[in-house]
Design a protein around this motif. Sequence first.
Motif, mmCIF file in Angstrom:
data_model
loop_
_atom_site.group_PDB
_atom_site.id
_atom_site.type_symbol
_atom_site.label_atom_id
_atom_site.label_comp_id
_atom_site.label_asym_id
_atom_site.label_seq_id
_atom_site.Cartn_x
_atom_site.Cartn_y
_atom_site.Cartn_z
ATOM 1 N N VAL A 131 6.147 -4.931 -12.072
ATOM 2 C CA VAL A 131 6.662 -3.733 -12.748
ATOM 3 C C VAL A 131 6.167 -2.469 -12.049
ATOM 4 C CG1 VAL A 131 6.579 -2.414 -14.909
ATOM 5 C CG2 VAL A 131 6.946 -4.883 -14.971
ATOM 6 N N GLU A 132 4.878 -2.423 -11.751
ATOM 7 C CA GLU A 132 4.277 -1.221 -11.154
ATOM 8 C C GLU A 132 4.875 -0.914 -9.782
ATOM 9 O OE1 GLU A 132 1.826 2.055 -11.008
ATOM 10 O OE2 GLU A 132 1.667 0.621 -12.642
ATOM 11 N N MET A 133 4.986 -1.920 -8.941
ATOM 12 C CA MET A 133 5.427 -1.663 -7.567
ATOM 13 C C MET A 133 6.933 -1.791 -7.385
ATOM 14 S SD MET A 133 2.281 -3.056 -5.219
ATOM 15 C CE MET A 133 2.871 -4.686 -5.081
ATOM 16 N N GLY A 134 7.563 -2.657 -8.166
ATOM 17 C CA GLY A 134 8.968 -2.904 -7.918
ATOM 18 C C GLY A 134 9.943 -2.196 -8.821
ATOM 19 N N ALA A 140 0.828 -1.203 0.000
ATOM 20 C CA ALA A 140 0.000 0.000 0.000
ATOM 21 C C ALA A 140 0.866 1.257 0.000
ATOM 22 C CB ALA A 140 -0.932 0.001 1.211
ATOM 23 N N ARG A 141 1.899 1.282 0.826
ATOM 24 C CA ARG A 141 2.788 2.457 0.857
ATOM 25 C C ARG A 141 3.510 2.627 -0.476
ATOM 26 N NH1 ARG A 141 4.012 0.176 5.693
ATOM 27 N NH2 ARG A 141 6.065 -0.433 4.946
ATOM 28 N N ARG A 142 3.867 1.518 -1.123
ATOM 29 C CA ARG A 142 4.531 1.622 -2.432
ATOM 30 C C ARG A 142 3.578 2.159 -3.482
ATOM 31 N NH1 ARG A 142 7.818 3.553 -5.249
ATOM 32 N NH2 ARG A 142 8.206 2.578 -7.238
ATOM 33 N N LEU A 143 2.331 1.689 -3.461
ATOM 34 C CA LEU A 143 1.336 2.221 -4.396
ATOM 35 C C LEU A 143 1.062 3.689 -4.115
ATOM 36 C CD1 LEU A 143 -1.083 -0.807 -4.626
ATOM 37 C CD2 LEU A 143 0.268 0.162 -6.487
ATOM 38 N N HIS A 144 1.074 4.084 -2.849
ATOM 39 C CA HIS A 144 0.906 5.502 -2.516
ATOM 40 C C HIS A 144 2.033 6.328 -3.126
ATOM 41 C CE1 HIS A 144 -1.702 4.668 1.311
ATOM 42 N NE2 HIS A 144 -2.351 4.431 0.181
ATOM 43 N N ASP A 145 3.244 5.789 -3.145
ATOM 44 C CA ASP A 145 4.356 6.509 -3.755
ATOM 45 C C ASP A 145 4.132 6.670 -5.261
ATOM 46 O OD1 ASP A 145 6.890 7.826 -3.546
ATOM 47 O OD2 ASP A 145 7.830 6.069 -4.447
ATOM 48 N N ARG A 146 3.429 5.729 -5.866
ATOM 49 C CA ARG A 146 3.085 5.815 -7.291
ATOM 50 C C ARG A 146 1.817 6.638 -7.506
ATOM 51 N NH1 ARG A 146 5.164 5.347 -11.200
ATOM 52 N NH2 ARG A 146 3.633 4.144 -12.350
ATOM 53 N N ASN A 147 1.278 7.238 -6.431
ATOM 54 C CA ASN A 147 0.058 8.051 -6.440
ATOM 55 C C ASN A 147 -1.161 7.215 -6.840
ATOM 56 O OD1 ASN A 147 -1.256 10.422 -5.814
ATOM 57 N ND2 ASN A 147 -1.028 11.286 -7.845
#
Length: 155
Positions: free
Chosen positions: A127-130, A67-74
């Motif tokens: 790809v999206e998160m990593g 969730a925090r990683r997706l938040h970084d991707r907005n």
Amino acid sequence: MGGVLKYLSFQGRANRQRYWLTSLALAGLIVASVIVVTVLAGAFAVLGMLGLPVFAAVFWAGLSNGARRLHDRNKSAWWLMLFMVLPGVLSGLGQAMMGMSQTSEGDAAGGAVLVLLGLPLSIWAFVEMGCLKGTAGPNRYGADPLAPPLQEVFA
């Protein structure tokens, strides 16, 4: 203890480095827990249940890390449903179909198709998160974790 509890929070942002280091630490914790629980369960079957709280905490920490990683991707943490839950459900259904397919090859093929349907979603999540860089600057989930700290200016 506050340092450990921040890894269980769904608030804030995590850059790629923090995401990967946390994921590796959680994977190591899972491996160590499986070894300990296997040894304990070999001695006393009831002691195997001691691993459940550890696995629940690791699962929660993994979700919050994503969730925090997706938040970084907005992006909203609801994307985890597409990236983690749907491939897991497809894989589970597919494996169940393949396990019950002792009499019918059609069920085995259908199960394999379900398992393979989750693969593009898993690759997209990787790809999206990593791999992709986070949003530059602050976004609706917080400040940029890569932004240099503000320096005080004394006049």
